[in-house]
Design an enzyme around this catalytic site. Structure first.
Site, PDB file in Angstrom:
ATOM      1  NE  ARG A 111      -2.055   1.863   3.283  1.00 36.96           N
ATOM      2  CZ  ARG A 111      -2.040   1.481   4.796  1.00 36.96           C
ATOM      3  NH1 ARG A 111      -2.534   0.513   5.107  1.00 36.96           N
ATOM      4  NH2 ARG A 111      -1.113   2.152   5.307  1.00 36.96           N
ATOM      5  CD  GLU A 168       4.502   4.362   6.522  1.00 44.37           C
ATOM      6  OE1 GLU A 168       4.948   3.473   7.452  1.00 44.37           O
ATOM      7  OE2 GLU A 168       3.504   5.152   6.850  1.00 44.37           O
ATOM      8  CG  ASN A 218       2.387   1.022   4.588  1.00 43.88           C
ATOM      9  OD1 ASN A 218       2.777   1.094   5.582  1.00 43.88           O
ATOM     10  ND2 ASN A 218       1.505   1.978   3.835  1.00 43.88           N
ATOM     11  CB  SER A 225      -4.161  -3.054   7.784  1.00 46.40           C
ATOM     12  OG  SER A 225      -3.579  -1.773   8.166  1.00 46.40           O
ATOM     13  CE  LYS A 255       9.139   7.334   7.429  1.00 48.62           C
ATOM     14  NZ  LYS A 255       7.962   6.197   8.214  1.00 48.62           N
ATOM     15  CE  LYS A 312      12.684  13.578   7.557  1.00 49.36           C
ATOM     16  NZ  LYS A 312      12.007  12.166   6.802  1.00 49.36           N
ATOM     17  CD  GLU A 324      16.829   6.204  10.012  1.00 52.71           C
ATOM     18  OE1 GLU A 324      16.178   5.798  11.394  1.00 52.71           O
ATOM     19  OE2 GLU A 324      16.034   6.784   9.028  1.00 52.71           O
ATOM     20  N   GLY A 325      19.600   8.154  13.113  1.00 54.16           N
ATOM     21  CA  GLY A 325      20.231   8.520  14.465  1.00 54.16           C
ATOM     22  C   GLY A 325      21.089   9.532  14.690  1.00 54.16           C
ATOM     23  NE  ARG A 336      -4.372   5.248   6.984  1.00 53.11           N
ATOM     24  CZ  ARG A 336      -3.360   4.680   7.632  1.00 53.11           C
ATOM     25  NH1 ARG A 336      -3.279   4.219   8.703  1.00 53.11           N
ATOM     26  NH2 ARG A 336      -2.185   4.982   6.680  1.00 53.11           N
TER      27      ARG A 336
END
Lengths: 499, 499
Positions: free
Chosen positions: B117, B137, B139, B144, B325, B387, B391-392, B475
């Site tokens: 999705r 995003e 998925n 779902s 991601k 950003k 990561e981190g 959604r």
């Protein structure tokens, strides 16, 4: 298989099988709308202030065995039963007319719609080699559970072949082999009855002309909403008809009868769109059947407003009265004038005999009669109930207490009583039920088969425009419910496997 | 209509209209399985010990407007997105192989199934004349809401023509005229993906041969059961395939891999019928996507058992990793090597450009670059997030805080950061939602459109056997949810009206 089919049915479940079945049934119910709103004793209003919670309808884990001969007889007789009450209306109307003539207004709608359910047991006394079909009740108003009953038949049918081609949801049992519940067209049949009435109503009687609609009149705090909505959905999606639901308490606020129009069309203004007007072709009552539905004069006024309108009523007041037990008792009487024949004058005598066979036998206690013989012998009395001839004439005397009772009163009083054979359901029937609160209970059960029928007729002349049978309901109760037990009892929707 | 469509939408509801809509939606949800199990904060375990209660899924009363161009672009690109991760597997597999090579066992199943999705917003910055489609995003595991989303589309579609021919369920509004949500085939598409994998698995690899089945692996205390059951029902009733659901915690108890069989078929023994054996063709994971799904070593062992078996996994571990991601960030990078092109080497450059357009623009902060310019100007910085490259590597810096932050650190550090454009949803979007606890809340909302796609490919060679797009999810969240508001928030299933 006969009676023996009950003795080893349903197959026992080990804990894993039971857990699987219960989980599957719980989830299936939610996914498919086999639901009720929870009772306030289960979910308190405070913890569900907006009334969103729902739970499964009470339902058996297994379909129940039912004798094929009885099922076929019940479905074969339904259209005859449908016609039975047409002329009874005349009889009852003498009472009604007393009131009606005061108003001196007369009917503006002669069409009358019946959505009926005839309830039976498979009468299986120990001395009978084959079970026979006996009527328990004939419902002429708000005949319910057609919507949910179809779903239970689907549920059990799916479980019998789950997973497809390799069924293991149920433990194996001879009754399951190549056997599924008979097709259940209750939703289609009942909706078709309503749609037929809608169509027969014809064009709007208003000026200017209004769109016509069907109106479901329902009770406040109805928990069985989803049963009704199954018909609603069929009428909306398949028949593409406008349908509305209205609380009985809102009738006077949102409907009116145009007094200036001699046809007296019933106008409905939806609360959520008061500028819209619909003309009600057909009023379907899912209320007004019990004294508790008439709390104030307003309720009587509301019922009267519907009755005097041009809408086709399902049922009319007359038809509702015709369904009362007292009328059915008159029909069932073996002695005296043949009411049954007079009400079904065009019916084949053979079919009439079959119909009569579905009544539990009744006997007077005349000298040397069969009734007296059966009542005084403790062995045969054990299968009977002694009832006063008239409503309110005394209490029923059951079974072996009958001979003793008769001997305690003067023989001259015996004529005030009639002896009725008790209906004996299969004694070894068992099932397991999932209640709405989630309790799973098993044990001895009594099953009642309902058969649905619909009829549309013209009261002016008695012409039948539509007369159909279709769909059924199996309701299964724990035996202890009838004996007053509550804590462990259940009353569940079920389906059937014929044998 | 452009942005203005949001400003007078949805039409206001008076109390009677609101009461009607809320009651109708509540009842429709129960009748049609648009349901969830209630959260423990709403219904305590003690008051529902057997877990029978259910409630409506959170759902909007109105469908939400969505730009037609964005919707069409999202559906057009889905099959390209489906393919995007096929070769990414190779990249990720270098990591995985470290572990895999230890076992030195190799794969016995080269087919891999993705049910994806892709989630988007209609990016509508105030300076843009038309909205554009931006991915939020992608998925790759447990995508779902396909089951419930189709139901919401049906609910809104029915309301828009209720009663049939004379719609009055909604107040009138120009957007409602001759407009219904687009067809939503999420259930059909996702189920067809699973059925295609089942078929591609082919004959049983066991001796003697066993019936094959699809296995849904699910979480304990799943509240979204009925979403999953919509696919289950489609597979059972339409595709007539055996499907089972198994808790992830029960994998090691009820499945096994035949070590004596080099094909390593996965054998499932249903707890309720342990003498029955099925060979699992396809494992559909509705669990194992979050760290909280791996509580013990047994969980890792269970995932490994599925992974090393011959069953087709949806998804494989590699495919799940490919959806992380970090990978998507690499793909989205405008600068540096063109990963996107290398992963989609047979794709039309024009389509590739359209795909790239759905990524939010990212910029490095190199001297004289566009990124530096946008970051230092407070007006343009307001639409961006800063950003850390890895990561981190630090916290995100938002909007107008960006210029100040950059000026507070040495310019030599700037290269550790990338600037990303924030996605700006339509600012005036509003809707009203019925929550699962029955609260009805309205206000400013952010809508996310998900588009479903399925792909079956052979990891050995990358051949695509099946690649389809079909079905969508809207959604809608109250804006304050994102700002940390809880008490008045909602996150609801919705549908769309294109404009």
């Amino acid at each position: 298989m006969g009676e023996s089919v009950y003795s080893n049915y349903p197959p026992p479940l080990n804990p894993a099988q039971k857990a699987f079945l219960v989980t599957t049934v719980k989830d299936w119910a939610v996914q498919n709308g086999l639901m009720v709103r929870p009772a306030p004793t289960f979910v308190a209003k405070e913890s569900n202030p907006h009334g969103v919670l729902a739970t499964n309808a009470p339902v058996t884990l297994f379909p129940s065995p039912f004798p094929r001969t009885c099922f076929e007889e019940a479905t074969a007789l339904q259209t005859v039963y449908n016609q039975l009450l047409i002329d009874v209306d005349d009889f009852i109307s003498r009472l009604w007319n007393v009131h009606q003539s005061v108003k001196n207004e007369g009917y503006t709608q002669t069409l009358s719609l019946g959505l009926y359910r005839s309830d039976y047991m498979a009468h299986s006394p120990s001395d009978a080699s084959t079970p026979s079909l006996k009527q328990v009740e004939f419902n002429t108003i708000s005949s319910s559970f057609g919507g949910l009953s179809s779903l239970v038949a689907s549920l059990h049918t799916e479980l019998l072949d789950s997973p497809p081609g390799h069924p293991i949801a149920y433990p194996s049992h001879p009754l399951f082999e190549s056997n599924v519940p008979p097709e259940n067209t209750a939703v289609e049949t009942l909706s078709a009855g309503l749609a037929t009435a809608h169509k027969a109503y014809g064009l709007s009687k208003s000026t200017p002309s209004l769109p016509t609609c069907i109106l479901f009149v329902v009770q406040e705090n109805e928990r069985n909403t989803f049963d009704q909505l199954a018909l609603f959905k069929q009428l909306t999606k398949v028949h593409k008809l406008p349908v509305f639901r209205l609380l009985s308490s809102q009738i006077l606020d949102h409907t009116s009868v145009q007094s200036s129009n001699p046809s007296r069309p019933l106008i409905y203004r939806p609360p959520h769109s008061p500028e819209s007007q619909f003309e009600v072709s057909t009023v379907y009552l899912r209320c007004f059947y019990a004294p508790s539905d008439y709390n104030t004069e307003r309720d009587w006024e509301a019922r009267t407003q519907l009755e005097r309108s041009a809408a086709i009523k399902c049922p009319t007041v007359l038809n509702q009265l015709a369904g009362c037990k007292v009328v059915q008792q008159v029909l069932a009487e073996d002695a005296g004038p043949n009411h049954l024949a007079s009400f079904l004058d065009n019916t084949d005598p053979h079919v009439m005999a079959r119909l009569r066979k579905t009544f539990a036998p009744q006997y007077d206690l005349s000298t040397n009669g069969r009734g007296r013989e059966l009542a005084l012998n403790p062995d045969t009395a054990a299968n009977h109930v002694l009832k006063p001839q008239r409503e309110g004439g005394g209490n029923n005397i059951y079974k072996t207490a009958i001979p003793e009772f008769l001997n305690s009163i003067p023989e001259s009083e015996w004529k005030r009583w009639i002896l009725m054979e008790l209906i004996t359901p299969p004694s070894e029937a068992k099932n397991v039920a999932l209640r709405s609160d989630g309790e799973v209970l098993g044990g001895d059960v009594i099953g009642e088969l309902g058969v649905y029928g619909t009829i549309l007729w013209d009261q002016a002349g008695g012409k039948v425009l539509h007369n159909e049978q279709g769909g059924w309901l199996m309701r299964t109760k724990a035996k202890d419910v009838n004996e007053g037990g509550v804590a462990t009892g259940f009353s569940s929707l079920d389906s059937i496997l014929l044998f």
